[in-house]
Motif scaffolding. Structure first.
Motif, PDB file in Angstrom:
ATOM      1  N   GLU A  79       0.827  -1.204   0.000  1.00 23.14           N
ATOM      2  CA  GLU A  79       0.000   0.000   0.000  1.00 23.14           C
ATOM      3  C   GLU A  79       0.864   1.259   0.000  1.00 23.14           C
ATOM      4  O   GLU A  79       0.536   2.243  -0.653  1.00 23.14           O
ATOM      5  CB  GLU A  79      -0.922   0.007   1.220  1.00 23.14           C
ATOM      6  CG  GLU A  79      -2.083  -0.949   1.098  1.00 23.14           C
ATOM      7  CD  GLU A  79      -2.926  -1.005   2.361  1.00 23.14           C
ATOM      8  OE1 GLU A  79      -2.593  -0.308   3.349  1.00 23.14           O
ATOM      9  OE2 GLU A  79      -3.907  -1.757   2.364  1.00 23.14           O
ATOM     10  N   LEU A  80       1.978   1.211   0.728  1.00 26.05           N
ATOM     11  CA  LEU A  80       2.869   2.363   0.754  1.00 26.05           C
ATOM     12  C   LEU A  80       3.489   2.620  -0.610  1.00 26.05           C
ATOM     13  O   LEU A  80       3.707   3.763  -1.011  1.00 26.05           O
ATOM     14  CB  LEU A  80       3.973   2.160   1.796  1.00 26.05           C
ATOM     15  CG  LEU A  80       3.538   2.281   3.254  1.00 26.05           C
ATOM     16  CD1 LEU A  80       4.695   1.915   4.172  1.00 26.05           C
ATOM     17  CD2 LEU A  80       3.053   3.683   3.549  1.00 26.05           C
ATOM     18  N   GLN A  81       3.798   1.546  -1.323  1.00 27.95           N
ATOM     19  CA  GLN A  81       4.437   1.688  -2.631  1.00 27.95           C
ATOM     20  C   GLN A  81       3.432   1.963  -3.737  1.00 27.95           C
ATOM     21  O   GLN A  81       3.806   2.322  -4.840  1.00 27.95           O
ATOM     22  CB  GLN A  81       5.230   0.423  -2.957  1.00 27.95           C
ATOM     23  CG  GLN A  81       6.425   0.229  -2.056  1.00 27.95           C
ATOM     24  CD  GLN A  81       7.131  -1.088  -2.295  1.00 27.95           C
ATOM     25  OE1 GLN A  81       6.634  -1.947  -2.999  1.00 27.95           O
ATOM     26  NE2 GLN A  81       8.303  -1.235  -1.713  1.00 27.95           N
ATOM     27  N   SER A  82       2.158   1.803  -3.426  1.00 26.59           N
ATOM     28  CA  SER A  82       1.125   1.990  -4.436  1.00 26.59           C
ATOM     29  C   SER A  82       0.922   3.468  -4.739  1.00 26.59           C
ATOM     30  O   SER A  82       0.884   4.304  -3.848  1.00 26.59           O
ATOM     31  CB  SER A  82      -0.192   1.375  -3.941  1.00 26.59           C
ATOM     32  OG  SER A  82      -1.246   1.735  -4.793  1.00 26.59           O
ATOM     33  N   GLN A  83       0.763   3.787  -6.003  1.00 23.15           N
ATOM     34  CA  GLN A  83       0.507   5.167  -6.403  1.00 23.15           C
ATOM     35  C   GLN A  83      -0.931   5.580  -6.091  1.00 23.15           C
ATOM     36  O   GLN A  83      -1.244   6.756  -6.039  1.00 23.15           O
ATOM     37  CB  GLN A  83       0.791   5.333  -7.900  1.00 23.15           C
ATOM     38  CG  GLN A  83       2.242   5.148  -8.269  1.00 23.15           C
ATOM     39  CD  GLN A  83       3.137   6.175  -7.589  1.00 23.15           C
ATOM     40  OE1 GLN A  83       2.789   7.338  -7.457  1.00 23.15           O
ATOM     41  NE2 GLN A  83       4.292   5.738  -7.127  1.00 23.15           N
ATOM     42  N   VAL A  84      -1.809   4.620  -5.860  1.00 25.50           N
ATOM     43  CA  VAL A  84      -3.208   4.915  -5.574  1.00 25.50           C
ATOM     44  C   VAL A  84      -3.324   5.744  -4.304  1.00 25.50           C
ATOM     45  O   VAL A  84      -4.060   6.731  -4.252  1.00 25.50           O
ATOM     46  CB  VAL A  84      -4.024   3.600  -5.449  1.00 25.50           C
ATOM     47  CG1 VAL A  84      -5.442   3.872  -5.010  1.00 25.50           C
ATOM     48  CG2 VAL A  84      -4.004   2.848  -6.768  1.00 25.50           C
ATOM     49  N   LYS A  85      -2.599   5.367  -3.280  1.00 25.22           N
ATOM     50  CA  LYS A  85      -2.657   6.087  -2.005  1.00 25.22           C
ATOM     51  C   LYS A  85      -2.139   7.512  -2.181  1.00 25.22           C
ATOM     52  O   LYS A  85      -2.744   8.464  -1.687  1.00 25.22           O
ATOM     53  CB  LYS A  85      -1.834   5.349  -0.947  1.00 25.22           C
ATOM     54  CG  LYS A  85      -1.895   5.986   0.431  1.00 25.22           C
ATOM     55  CD  LYS A  85      -1.152   5.134   1.436  1.00 25.22           C
ATOM     56  CE  LYS A  85      -1.329   5.648   2.834  1.00 25.22           C
ATOM     57  NZ  LYS A  85      -0.514   6.757   3.179  1.00 25.22           N
ATOM     58  N   ASP A  89      -4.341  10.883  -1.611  1.00 24.90           N
ATOM     59  CA  ASP A  89      -3.910  11.930  -0.686  1.00 24.90           C
ATOM     60  C   ASP A  89      -3.746  13.273  -1.409  1.00 24.90           C
ATOM     61  O   ASP A  89      -4.091  14.327  -0.866  1.00 24.90           O
ATOM     62  CB  ASP A  89      -2.593  11.538  -0.008  1.00 24.90           C
ATOM     63  CG  ASP A  89      -2.763  10.389   0.963  1.00 24.90           C
ATOM     64  OD1 ASP A  89      -3.920  10.067   1.317  1.00 24.90           O
ATOM     65  OD2 ASP A  89      -1.730   9.807   1.367  1.00 24.90           O
ATOM     66  N   PHE A  90      -3.232  13.227  -2.622  1.00 24.48           N
ATOM     67  CA  PHE A  90      -3.057  14.455  -3.409  1.00 24.48           C
ATOM     68  C   PHE A  90      -4.405  15.090  -3.726  1.00 24.48           C
ATOM     69  O   PHE A  90      -4.588  16.294  -3.574  1.00 24.48           O
ATOM     70  CB  PHE A  90      -2.299  14.143  -4.695  1.00 24.48           C
ATOM     71  CG  PHE A  90      -2.202  15.313  -5.630  1.00 24.48           C
ATOM     72  CD1 PHE A  90      -1.352  16.372  -5.352  1.00 24.48           C
ATOM     73  CD2 PHE A  90      -2.968  15.363  -6.777  1.00 24.48           C
ATOM     74  CE1 PHE A  90      -1.264  17.460  -6.212  1.00 24.48           C
ATOM     75  CE2 PHE A  90      -2.894  16.444  -7.635  1.00 24.48           C
ATOM     76  CZ  PHE A  90      -2.034  17.490  -7.349  1.00 24.48           C
ATOM     77  N   GLU A  91      -5.370  14.245  -4.155  1.00 23.53           N
ATOM     78  CA  GLU A  91      -6.693  14.756  -4.490  1.00 23.53           C
ATOM     79  C   GLU A  91      -7.371  15.366  -3.262  1.00 23.53           C
ATOM     80  O   GLU A  91      -8.054  16.382  -3.361  1.00 23.53           O
ATOM     81  CB  GLU A  91      -7.571  13.639  -5.087  1.00 23.53           C
ATOM     82  CG  GLU A  91      -7.097  13.127  -6.440  1.00 23.53           C
ATOM     83  CD  GLU A  91      -7.180  14.179  -7.536  1.00 23.53           C
ATOM     84  OE1 GLU A  91      -8.075  15.044  -7.484  1.00 23.53           O
ATOM     85  OE2 GLU A  91      -6.340  14.136  -8.457  1.00 23.53           O
ATOM     86  N   GLU A  92      -7.179  14.757  -2.098  1.00 27.01           N
ATOM     87  CA  GLU A  92      -7.785  15.273  -0.872  1.00 27.01           C
ATOM     88  C   GLU A  92      -7.153  16.597  -0.463  1.00 27.01           C
ATOM     89  O   GLU A  92      -7.819  17.470   0.103  1.00 27.01           O
ATOM     90  CB  GLU A  92      -7.640  14.258   0.271  1.00 27.01           C
ATOM     91  CG  GLU A  92      -8.536  13.052   0.130  1.00 27.01           C
ATOM     92  CD  GLU A  92      -8.290  12.008   1.212  1.00 27.01           C
ATOM     93  OE1 GLU A  92      -7.423  12.236   2.088  1.00 27.01           O
ATOM     94  OE2 GLU A  92      -8.947  10.964   1.181  1.00 27.01           O
TER      95      GLU A  92
END
Length: 120
Positions: A79-85, A89-92
């Motif tokens: 999850e840490l390496q995933s770009q989804v997170k 976070d960027f969108e928020e």
């Protein structure tokens, strides 16, 4: 009374009997289910009450993934390496503005390094 052999069904006499896997076998009938290699008490592997040699022992594959500490660590790391997170976070954080922290230890170290290099 002498028991029947698990492989051939004939009577197994005490001199030629192998008792293994909750069954009785002739010495010659106690062989691998796949390659028919004769086995003994030291080199057999039992699976579902059938004898196998080491090479043909059925591989067991696990179908349920449990939440072991190692699996939880791997999940967290992926999850840490995933770009989804990072994207979430960027969108928020869009439109909220940002704050600048000017005196973090890392920034202080970088400034000192830059000053030292520029003085040289």
């Amino acid at each position: 009374m002498n028991p029947p052999c698990a492989r051939c069904g004939k009577i197994v006499y005490p001199t030629e009997k192998i008792s293994c896997l909750e069954k009785n076998w002739h010495k010659g009938c106690f062989h691998c289910e796949v390659c028919k290699m004769t086995l003994n008490m030291k080199n057999y592997k039992g699976y579902e009450k059938k004898p196998y040699c080491s090479a043909h022992y059925p591989k067991t594959s696990f179908t349920i993934v449990t939440d072991t500490p190692e699996n939880l660590r791997l999940k967290q790391q992926s999850e840490l390496q995933s770009q989804v997170k990072y994207k979430r976070d960027f969108e928020e954080s869009k439109g909220r503005g940002f704050s600048i922290v000017s005196d973090t230890p890392e920034l202080q170290r970088l400034r000192k390094t830059q000053e030292h290099i520029s003085n040289v």
